[in-house]
Design an enzyme around this catalytic site. Structure first.
Site, short mmCIF file in Angstrom:
data_model
loop_
_atom_site.label_atom_id
_atom_site.label_comp_id
_atom_site.label_asym_id
_atom_site.label_seq_id
_atom_site.Cartn_x
_atom_site.Cartn_y
_atom_site.Cartn_z
NE ARG A 192 -3.89 4.47 -6.39
CZ ARG A 192 -2.76 3.61 -6.48
NH1 ARG A 192 -2.52 2.72 -5.75
NH2 ARG A 192 -2.00 4.07 -7.67
CE1 TYR A 222 -3.94 9.59 -5.26
CE2 TYR A 222 -1.71 9.99 -5.24
CZ TYR A 222 -2.73 9.32 -5.56
OH TYR A 222 -2.39 7.82 -5.78
CG ASN A 265 -5.40 -7.13 -8.97
OD1 ASN A 265 -6.25 -7.63 -9.04
ND2 ASN A 265 -5.11 -5.72 -9.08
CB SER A 273 2.44 3.31 -9.65
OG SER A 273 3.69 3.48 -8.60
CE LYS A 312 4.73 3.45 -3.16
NZ LYS A 312 3.49 3.62 -4.14
CG HIS A 366 7.00 0.61 -5.35
ND1 HIS A 366 6.95 0.86 -6.61
CD2 HIS A 366 5.76 0.45 -4.71
CE1 HIS A 366 5.60 1.21 -6.75
NE2 HIS A 366 4.98 1.02 -5.73
CB CYS A 413 2.36 -2.61 -12.96
SG CYS A 413 2.82 -1.31 -14.12
NE ARG A 451 3.51 7.60 -6.89
CZ ARG A 451 4.07 7.30 -8.03
NH1 ARG A 451 4.98 8.14 -8.12
NH2 ARG A 451 3.78 6.56 -8.57
CG ASP A 463 2.67 0.16 -2.55
OD1 ASP A 463 2.59 -0.04 -3.69
OD2 ASP A 463 2.80 1.38 -2.01
P1 GTP Z 1 -0.08 0.84 -6.74
O1 GTP Z 1 -0.98 0.84 -5.68
O2 GTP Z 1 -0.26 1.99 -7.85
O3 GTP Z 1 1.45 0.57 -6.56
O4 GTP Z 1 -0.64 -0.47 -7.87
P2 GTP Z 1 -0.41 -2.00 -7.87
O5 GTP Z 1 0.98 -2.47 -8.37
O6 GTP Z 1 -0.63 -2.44 -6.70
O7 GTP Z 1 -1.40 -2.42 -9.14
P3 GTP Z 1 -2.92 -3.02 -8.78
O8 GTP Z 1 -2.86 -4.71 -8.37
O9 GTP Z 1 -3.80 -2.04 -8.09
O10 GTP Z 1 -3.35 -3.19 -10.55
C1 GTP Z 1 -3.39 -2.07 -11.39
C2 GTP Z 1 -4.18 -2.32 -12.65
O11 GTP Z 1 -3.55 -3.54 -13.22
C3 GTP Z 1 -5.49 -2.70 -12.18
O12 GTP Z 1 -6.48 -2.04 -13.25
C4 GTP Z 1 -5.61 -4.22 -12.43
O13 GTP Z 1 -6.95 -4.67 -12.82
C5 GTP Z 1 -4.70 -4.51 -13.40
N1 GTP Z 1 -4.15 -5.86 -13.22
C6 GTP Z 1 -3.54 -6.42 -12.31
N2 GTP Z 1 -3.03 -7.80 -12.41
C7 GTP Z 1 -3.20 -7.89 -13.61
C8 GTP Z 1 -2.98 -9.02 -14.59
O14 GTP Z 1 -2.60 -9.88 -14.01
N3 GTP Z 1 -3.12 -8.82 -15.75
C9 GTP Z 1 -3.88 -7.97 -16.40
N4 GTP Z 1 -4.01 -7.98 -17.50
N5 GTP Z 1 -3.98 -6.77 -15.63
C10 GTP Z 1 -3.61 -6.95 -14.40
C1 SPV Z 2 1.78 4.36 -6.27
O1 SPV Z 2 1.59 5.14 -7.02
O2 SPV Z 2 2.83 3.19 -6.50
C2 SPV Z 2 0.97 3.93 -4.87
C3 SPV Z 2 -0.06 4.78 -4.69
O3 SPV Z 2 1.02 2.94 -4.38
S1 SPV Z 2 0.60 6.31 -3.90
O4 SPV Z 2 0.41 6.28 -2.47
O5 SPV Z 2 -0.14 7.44 -4.56
O6 SPV Z 2 2.02 6.40 -4.27
MN MN Z 3 2.56 1.57 -5.14
#
Ligand code: GTP
Ligand code: SPV
Ligand code: MN
Length: 588
Positions: free
Chosen positions: A371, A198, A255, A249, A207, A227, A251, A69, A278
């Site tokens: 992604r 992207y 997971n 994002s 978003k 979010h 964070c 983004r 999300d």
């Molecule tokens: P967006 O799709 O961008 O909104 O991201 P998201 O908030 O869904 O994050 P996602 O779960 O994809 O995790 C992003 C990164 O953080 C990855 O590299 C994970 O491995 C890492 N991560 C997720 N949960 C944890 C955790 O509990 N501990 C640690 N150390 N890393 C984590």
């Molecule tokens: C984020 O950046 O918070 C995402 C990926 O979930 S995007 O769709 O590019 O915004």
């Molecule tokens: Mn997101």
């Protein structure tokens, strides 16, 4: 495909502007999607992957300058500048339309214009909303088909007379970075996006609509667009409680949403069910509680770090009918790879830039923001309520971010107002999900800094108003931080599945089953109330993770004051009072 005059007139107007060679309405049928897949393969936008190992999966690489983004090119063009507020880029809508019209003028000459009607939220749900995206990218069509409910069903949901649909216009144009614009006109229900390919910039349902436009609609209509992930936590008695969590994002939302309980908990019968990873749309239900739907139909998840141990459910979701963007292409067996998938990077491979990749040269093969776009139905732990038109009732709202220090593992807000303060003062280290520096701590209220479609001071007020409406039925509010580091920069808390240990305390608090201790920043668990069974972590380490460092928190207060200063007289008094209270608590 529709008799709706509002739709047809708008399409004619856009056609005259972009002058496509051909126009294709996306009806959502499997035959048509197959055709578009073939067009996408033929023009090189996509590559087909190993049909045995990854059936129905495709690989895409974006331009090297177009991988995340672009917050500095994202605009909220409300008629009045002050309505966009101090945290958004703004330009006068008249001038912005004029500038964009020049960029869109004839941009689809020699190209096909795809018209994608889509529904955000389950078809038939009173909470769902319809959008139409015009695009010249087959990548967008195929991704939107996974991420939303596309085609005739969406048009049916809109009906023949309604004018309540979001008008999205996208062209990849020349992917010219200097003329890249992601522009929202909240008062016109319109989004114009140009010169990007992207995800977050071009899948306009996500978003752009489901957060930026929807947050504006939500404020006017008395609901919330956030979010947030949505998960259901099932206890051994089979009762399921639902939690929403807002993390910035990259964070940890995906997971946490797909968490697999640690063995000791799994044996007892604890389970986690994914409703969304999300975005959440939340409204007070007939029973006075807050109910959430996931407006999306798939996951646009971060690939790096996803593996069989960290997130087996996400990995399983990507084994069929998935689109991979900017990952490593393994040429030996025509599959994909990314950093953190396993310890065997492919020897004969192409990196995310499309170059021959030598995994021993120290360079990254996959982009850090690479992604997967996976259908929600692929997820082994998808909730049975995923398509429930009424959504699910929310017990707890959790805020969180990446903080190497300062924020403890978990604490609970003393009240809804205090919770709004905690959310509004969230800060987190920046990630690769947006272009720009990574690892810089910035304020990111409710993880919505890049996604709030109006003045953030008014957004805080809206949160406070929702709390008044919900009264004692409001969800309890918490803050978590999985990312505290030791002196060597290693994460102290194991995270991932073990985050269930914290979720359990959170639910117990909501049920009145767990005790807490008062700290200057809110309620914390008694360390012995966090179940550490089967975990190699000492009680002292846990106490360290829960420690509130007064001097760091005094620095935090200074940072909050500076941030709050931006909002002038649109900062609600309740939040000023909460800040004063925090300051007084730290001085005690
Ligand atoms: P967006 O799709 O961008 O909104 O991201 P998201 O908030 O869904 O994050 P996602 O779960 O994809 O995790 C992003 C990164 O953080 C990855 O590299 C994970 O491995 C890492 N991560 C997720 N949960 C944890 C955790 O509990 N501990 C640690 N150390 N890393 C984590
Ligand atoms: C984020 O950046 O918070 C995402 C990926 O979930 S995007 O769709 O590019 O915004
Ligand atoms: Mn997101």
């Amino acid at each position: 495909m529709t008799k709706n005059k509002n739709v047809l007139e708008w399409i004619e107007e856009m056609k005259a502007l972009v002058q496509p060679d051909k126009v294709v309405w996306i009806d959502g049928s499997e035959e048509q999607l197959k055709e578009i897949r073939n067009i996408s393969l033929a023009c090189g936008e996509m590559e087909a992957l190993n049909e045995e190992k990854l059936p129905g999966c495709l690989l895409h690489r974006t331009a090297i300058n177009d991988v995340a983004r672009v917050e500095n090119k994202t605009f909220i063009c409300s008629r009045k500048k002050e309505d966009a507020g101090p945290t958004n880029n703004w330009e006068d809508p008249k001038e912005m339309y004029a500038k964009l019209r020049r960029l869109f003028d004839g941009v689809m000459k020699g190209r096909t214009m795809y018209i994608i009607p889509y529904c955000m939220g389950p078809i038939g749900s009173p909470f769902s909303k319809v959008g139409i995206e015009i695009t010249d990218s087959t990548y967008v069509v195929l991704n939107m088909d996974i991420m939303t409910r596309v085609g005739t069903d969406a048009l049916k949901q809109l009906g023949d007379v309604s004018n309540d649909f979001v008008r999205g216009l996208h062209s990849k144009a020349d992917i010219d970075e200097d003329n890249r614009y992601i522009v929202h006109f909240p008062e016109d229900n319109a989004i114009w996006s140009v010169n990007s390919g992207y995800g977050g910039n071009v899948l306009l349902g996500k978003k752009c609509f489901a957060l930026r436009i929807a947050s504006y609609q939500a404020k006017n209509e008395g609901w919330m667009a956030e979010h947030m992930l949505i998960l259901g936590l099932e206890n051994p008695q089979g009762e399921i409680k639902y939690v929403c969590a807002a993390f910035p994002s990259a964070c940890g939302k995906t997971n946490l949403a797909m968490l697999i309980p640690p063995e000791v908990f799994a044996k007892k019968g604890y389970k986690v069910w994914t409703v969304g990873d999300d975005i959440a749309w939340l409204r007070p239900g007939p029973d006075g509680r807050l109910w959430a739907i996931n407006p999306e139909n798939g996951f646009f998840g971060v690939a790096p770090g996803t593996n069989i141990k960290s997130n087996p459910n996400a990995l399983a979701s990507t084994r069929k009918n998935t689109i991979f963007t900017n990952v490593v292409h393994n040429l030996d067996d025509n599959t994909v790879w990314w950093e953190g998938l396993d310890k065997n990077p492919p020897k004969n491979a192409v990196n995310w830039k499309g170059e021959k990749w030598d995994c021993t040269d120290g360079s990254k093969g996959a982009h850090p923001n690479s992604r997967f776009t996976a259908p929600a139905i692929n997820c082994p732990c998808i909730s049975s309520e995923f398509n429930n038109p009424q959504g699910v009732p929310i017990s707890a709202i959790v805020f969180g971010g990446r903080r190497a220090k300062t924020a403890p593992l978990v604490y609970q807000a003393r009240s809804w107002e205090h919770g709004v303060f905690v959310g509004s003062t969230m800060a987190s280290e920046t990630t690769a999900a947006a272009a720009g520096a990574v690892g810089v701590v910035r304020r990111d209220p409710m993880a919505m800094l890049p996604f709030c479609g109006y003045h953030m001071g008014d957004y805080f007020q809206h949160w406070l108003d929702m709390g008044k409406k919900l009264g004692d039925k409001a969800p309890k509010i918490f803050n978590v931080n999985w990312f505290r580091t030791d002196d060597e920069g290693h994460f102290i808390w194991p995270g991932f599945g073990d985050n269930l240990r914290i979720l359990n305390w959170i639910i117990d608090r909501c049920e009145g089953k767990a005790d807490a201790v008062e700290t200057p920043i809110g309620y914390e668990p008694k360390p012995e109330d966090i179940n550490l069974e089967g975990l190699d972590i000492s009680m002292d380490t846990l106490k360290g993770l829960l420690n509130v460092d007064i001097s760091l928190w005094k620095e935090e207060v200074a940072g909050i004051k500076e941030f709050y200063g931006k909002f002038g007289d649109r900062l609600p008094n309740e939040l000023k009072e909460q800040l004063a209270k925090l300051e007084a608590n730290l001085d005690k």
